[in-house]
Design an enzyme around this catalytic site. Structure first.
Site: not given
Length: 226
Positions: A51, A88, A117, A198, A201
């Site tokens: 991402s 992801g 990840n 958030d 990012h």
């Protein structure tokens, strides 16, 4: 506020960001930035990432990979950028997708921005390292020059795991004689205003710095246009 207190606050924000990043990257919908077709006879530059390279939460065309195409043109490097990043993505996903990408695009350069990840889900480091080694090896066997992009994670699984994860990037780069960006978010993670609501990012404002972090190691690998 003294220096020690500011440093503790910065470290605390960094840990919070990375912890939240782990949740989001692990549960993100697998959405990819459409890969740009190779233009004419230009050699392709393939970006295989997650991402952080897939323009998550920002307008299309404002991510560091999109900015890379403009930088290449400005600096007279005649490459066509193919962004094959998926939010992801894990190293096993990248390893699985890479052969087809190499066949279709025949890239001259491959930028690998994967691994976070895996670690944030607690995957065995041996597995992540083996997958990255295969990715780098496959790209090199296909005739591509490889730039490996490193990441850091919070100490959720212990300091030893955290440090060994970070170290595997430099280990692989040395072993495979690949170029290395030590940490993609260098000079970004300490700037909370450069993150989306958030707090995970980077915003569009942070993308030029991400590009600068990559560019310093990428530029020596490129050939000037005739």
């Amino acid at each position: 506020m003294d220096v020690d207190m500011r440093e503790r606050m910065t470290n605390s924000r960094r840990r919070q960001w990375l912890a939240a990043l782990g949740i989001t990257l692990a549960t993100a919908v697998m959405t990819a930035v459409p890969a740009h077709a190779q233009s004419g006879n230009k050699p392709a530059l393939l970006v295989l990432g997650d991402s952080l390279s897939a323009e998550y939460g920002i307008a299309r065309g404002t991510g560091w990979v999109s900015l890379l195409q403009d930088r290449l043109s400005k600096e007279r490097f005649d490459y066509s950028v193919v962004n094959a990043s998926i939010s992801g993505e894990t190293t096993i996903g990248g390893k699985t997708r890479l052969p087809d990408l190499l066949k279709r695009h025949k890239p001259a350069v491959v930028i690998v921005e994967l691994g976070a990840n895996d670690a944030l889900r607690g995957f065995p480091l041996q597995t992540t390292e083996a997958n990255l080694r295969t990715i780098v090896s496959d790209a090199q066997r296909a005739g591509a020059t490889v730039l490996l992009v490193g990441m850091r994670i919070p100490p959720n699984y212990g300091q030893d795991y955290t440090e060994r994860f970070f170290a595997l990037y430099s280990k692989l780069a040395k072993e495979k004689r690949a170029a290395l960006v030590p940490f993609l978010l260098d000079n970004v993670i300490s700037r909370p205003e450069w993150f989306q609501t958030d707090r995970i990012h980077p915003t569009s404002a942070a993308q030029p710095t991400l590009l600068d972090n990559v560019w310093s190691q990428l530029k020596p690998l490129l050939k000037k246009a005739a």
